[in-house]
Scaffold this motif. Structure first.
Motif, PDB file in Angstrom:
ATOM      1  N   ASP A 328     -40.909   7.302  21.658  1.00 42.40           N
ATOM      2  CA  ASP A 328     -41.392   8.663  21.912  1.00 42.40           C
ATOM      3  C   ASP A 328     -41.839   8.822  23.360  1.00 42.40           C
ATOM      4  O   ASP A 328     -41.518   9.819  24.022  1.00 42.40           O
ATOM      5  CB  ASP A 328     -42.556   8.998  20.972  1.00 42.40           C
ATOM      6  CG  ASP A 328     -42.107   9.248  19.548  1.00 42.40           C
ATOM      7  OD1 ASP A 328     -40.903   9.503  19.337  1.00 42.40           O
ATOM      8  OD2 ASP A 328     -42.957   9.187  18.636  1.00 42.40           O
ATOM      9  N   ALA A 329     -42.608   7.846  23.867  1.00 43.15           N
ATOM     10  CA  ALA A 329     -43.108   7.928  25.239  1.00 43.15           C
ATOM     11  C   ALA A 329     -41.962   7.868  26.248  1.00 43.15           C
ATOM     12  O   ALA A 329     -41.937   8.621  27.232  1.00 43.15           O
ATOM     13  CB  ALA A 329     -44.102   6.800  25.498  1.00 43.15           C
ATOM     14  N   THR A 330     -40.986   7.008  25.989  1.00 40.89           N
ATOM     15  CA  THR A 330     -39.855   6.873  26.913  1.00 40.89           C
ATOM     16  C   THR A 330     -39.048   8.170  26.989  1.00 40.89           C
ATOM     17  O   THR A 330     -38.706   8.648  28.082  1.00 40.89           O
ATOM     18  CB  THR A 330     -38.941   5.719  26.467  1.00 40.89           C
ATOM     19  OG1 THR A 330     -39.713   4.501  26.398  1.00 40.89           O
ATOM     20  CG2 THR A 330     -37.783   5.533  27.437  1.00 40.89           C
ATOM     21  N   ALA A 331     -38.757   8.740  25.825  1.00 38.54           N
ATOM     22  CA  ALA A 331     -37.985   9.987  25.803  1.00 38.54           C
ATOM     23  C   ALA A 331     -38.780  11.140  26.407  1.00 38.54           C
ATOM     24  O   ALA A 331     -38.243  11.946  27.180  1.00 38.54           O
ATOM     25  CB  ALA A 331     -37.575  10.313  24.372  1.00 38.54           C
ATOM     26  N   HIS A 332     -40.062  11.215  26.072  1.00 38.23           N
ATOM     27  CA  HIS A 332     -40.899  12.321  26.558  1.00 38.23           C
ATOM     28  C   HIS A 332     -40.983  12.314  28.082  1.00 38.23           C
ATOM     29  O   HIS A 332     -40.720  13.341  28.733  1.00 38.23           O
ATOM     30  CB  HIS A 332     -42.299  12.207  25.957  1.00 38.23           C
ATOM     31  CG  HIS A 332     -43.278  13.188  26.507  1.00 38.23           C
ATOM     32  ND1 HIS A 332     -43.251  14.533  26.187  1.00 38.23           N
ATOM     33  CD2 HIS A 332     -44.298  13.036  27.387  1.00 38.23           C
ATOM     34  CE1 HIS A 332     -44.217  15.161  26.830  1.00 38.23           C
ATOM     35  NE2 HIS A 332     -44.871  14.273  27.578  1.00 38.23           N
ATOM     36  N   PHE A 333     -41.319  11.170  28.660  1.00 44.49           N
ATOM     37  CA  PHE A 333     -41.495  11.121  30.108  1.00 44.49           C
ATOM     38  C   PHE A 333     -40.158  10.972  30.839  1.00 44.49           C
ATOM     39  O   PHE A 333     -40.057  11.299  32.023  1.00 44.49           O
ATOM     40  CB  PHE A 333     -42.445   9.984  30.487  1.00 44.49           C
ATOM     41  CG  PHE A 333     -43.857  10.220  30.037  1.00 44.49           C
ATOM     42  CD1 PHE A 333     -44.651  11.171  30.654  1.00 44.49           C
ATOM     43  CD2 PHE A 333     -44.398   9.496  28.984  1.00 44.49           C
ATOM     44  CE1 PHE A 333     -45.954  11.405  30.240  1.00 44.49           C
ATOM     45  CE2 PHE A 333     -45.696   9.714  28.555  1.00 44.49           C
ATOM     46  CZ  PHE A 333     -46.479  10.669  29.187  1.00 44.49           C
ATOM     47  N   GLY A 334     -39.138  10.498  30.136  1.00 47.99           N
ATOM     48  CA  GLY A 334     -37.818  10.419  30.737  1.00 47.99           C
ATOM     49  C   GLY A 334     -37.076  11.733  30.706  1.00 47.99           C
ATOM     50  O   GLY A 334     -36.060  11.901  31.397  1.00 47.99           O
TER      51      GLY A 334
END
Length: 510
Positions: A328-334
């Motif tokens: 979730d964090a990778t997709a959100h900030f990416g």
């Protein structure tokens, strides 16, 4: 004047002090009070003892300190002495001093240590002072203080000659006093949670508990190689097997890696294990620990760095902390669809776009970790637990229920850096052996940070290791956060430095 000339002048003064019949290197200082005690008793903001009350009190004290300022005014001399970063004025008057006191005062240099005895007073300017009736000479500084006390500015010199940094920059001394308070509070908090402090070996026959390159040494008598520990984990787990319920260690660990703003090869961790608990319990323990330390230092919100506009940034340690999965964090900030992270081909494509080194040679799990570091880590400013890590990154962790590819792990990120790492600990010896064997395969493929097989640890697990929640917290980074320090070197008294040339105190003086 050259430094050698300054040194010669000071040595000549030392000889004159000896000629006065003084013991210029006494074994003990005359001291009844610390400077801090006097300031606390008489100079607190809003509760200052007046000059009249001090005169009526007639308190005679002996204090010691390093001379950092001298101002001559005819037959009077005002000096400032410092102890633990705190300053106190001393008032010398020729007619007040017992012989040979005035001659001693005239031979003082900045950097010398003295003890003075006399009544506590307040000057006409309102400054708390000791009116000296007796002076004891303690130490002659052969070399002058850096830059005539204007402060040490060159960071390389400051780190190499920390003793001068502490003398010249009181804020640095305060940082390390705060560090001591933080570690003491962490210890008290863990003890308050019924954890027992223990000690484990720093020299180990097999380095384990983390994926890192160790330092190697040799024991001559036993003729065996040994390794400086990279983590105390496997020994602490052995204690849980042996019957301890809750253990922790504030430990020094060593990793043969590069030096950066956030990495030093020698560092301090707090690591703990609690039998019968899992990752959720450890989350509560961790966030309460950070909140407790922040409150102990004065506020649940503390400054750390600046935002994109250059404004001071506040970090709140109010619980509970935010929770996000790694994907979730990778997709959100990416800025891309999370569904892409379910497809190995898309993961590889994203890794190539992020310029991940040797992307084609890495597993999808390893690439997920690299993508998280690239896109998300620096954005996690407020305290955030990142959960659900790929199994390749966590060989000592239980799998998520029904998922062989991901494990029950969190890392806590604050200020854009990792502060803590925790697992629901793997306690199946068969699976653990398989994980170690997979790590050995990685070593054979060229990964010299992969774990070695610890057969004794596997045997310990075979005797029964209960469900367990484990936690590691980087103490140096915690101090960085709590003291608003941008570099780990600023919170290590003696950081590792590349050998250099002579530094502060060796430059010419004008």
């Amino acid at each position: 004047m050259q430094l050698s000339q300054y040194r010669q002048v000071r040595i000549e003064k030392l000889e004159k002090l000896k000629a006065l019949g003084l013991d210029v290197w006494p074994r003990k200082a005359e001291r009844t009070h610390g400077i801090g005690e006097l300031l606390e008793a008489h100079d607190r903001e809003g509760a200052k003892t007046s000059g009249e009350d001090l005169e009526a009190l007639g308190q005679v004290v002996s204090v010691m300190g390093r001379v950092i300022a001298i101002r001559e005014m005819g037959k009077s001399v005002f000096a400032t002495v410092t102890e633990m970063g705190l300053k106190l004025q001393v008032y010398f008057r020729m007619n007040d001093l017992a012989e040979p006191g005035w001659e001693v005062v005239k031979l003082l240099d900045l950097g010398d240590f003295i003890s003075v005895t006399g009544p506590v007073m307040r000057t006409r300017m309102g400054e708390l002072s000791v009116r000296a009736q007796r002076i004891q000479f303690l130490t002659k500084a052969h070399k002058p203080l850096p830059e005539k006390w204007h402060g040490l500015q060159d960071k390389e010199v400051r780190y190499r000659r920390r003793y001068l940094d502490l003398v010249a920059n009181p804020d640095v001394l305060l940082t390390f006093q705060t560090r001591s308070r933080i570690l003491a509070k962490v210890r008290a908090y863990m003890e308050g949670q019924r954890f027992l402090e223990v000690e484990t070996p720093m020299m180990q026959p097999i380095p384990g508990g983390a994926t890192a390159r160790p330092f190697v040494t040799h024991h001559n008598a036993l003729d065996i190689p040994l390794y400086l520990r990279i983590a105390p984990e496997l020994y602490l787990k052995r204690l849980i097997v042996g019957g301890f319920e809750r253990v922790f260690e504030i430990n020094r660990s060593f990793r043969n890696e590069g030096v950066s703003m956030r990495h030093n090869p020698e560092f301090t961790m707090m690591e703990s294990y609690a039998a019968g608990e899992d990752l959720r319990d450890v989350m509560v323990l961790t966030e309460n620990l950070f909140e407790t330390v922040a409150q102990h230092l004065g506020a649940v919100e503390r400054p750390f760095g600046v935002d994109a506009e250059g404004n001071p940034r506040l970090i709140s340690y109010q619980t509970p902390f935010r929770r996000m999965t790694l994907k979730d964090a990778t997709a959100h900030f990416g800025g891309f669809d999370r569904a892409l992270l379910e497809d190995p081909a898309q993961i590889l494509r994203l890794a190539r776009e992020a310029h991940v080194e040797d992307a084609e040679k890495q597993t999808s799990g390893a690439l997920l970790g690299a993508l998280f570091e690239h896109h998300a880590e620096k954005e996690l400013i407020q305290p955030t637990f990142i959960t659900e890590y790929p199994v390749e990154l966590s060989p000592l962790t239980k799998n998520l229920p029904g998922d062989a590819q991901f494990v029950d792990r969190f890392e806590l990120f604050i200020g854009g850096m990792e502060l803590a790492n925790a697992y629901s600990e793997l306690n199946d010896p068969v699976v653990q052996l398989e994980r170690f064997q997979a790590q050995l395969a990685e070593r054979e493929a060229g990964n010299d940070e992969a774990m070695l097989l610890d057969e004794d640890f596997i045997e310990a697990l075979e005797h029964g290791f209960p469900p367990c929640g484990g936690l590691g917290v980087g103490m140096d980074r915690l101090v960085m956060l709590m003291t608003d320090s941008s570099s780990i070197r600023d919170v290590l008294l003696f950081p590792l430095m590349r050998p250099g040339t002579k530094g502060a105190g060796d430059e010419d003086e004008a």
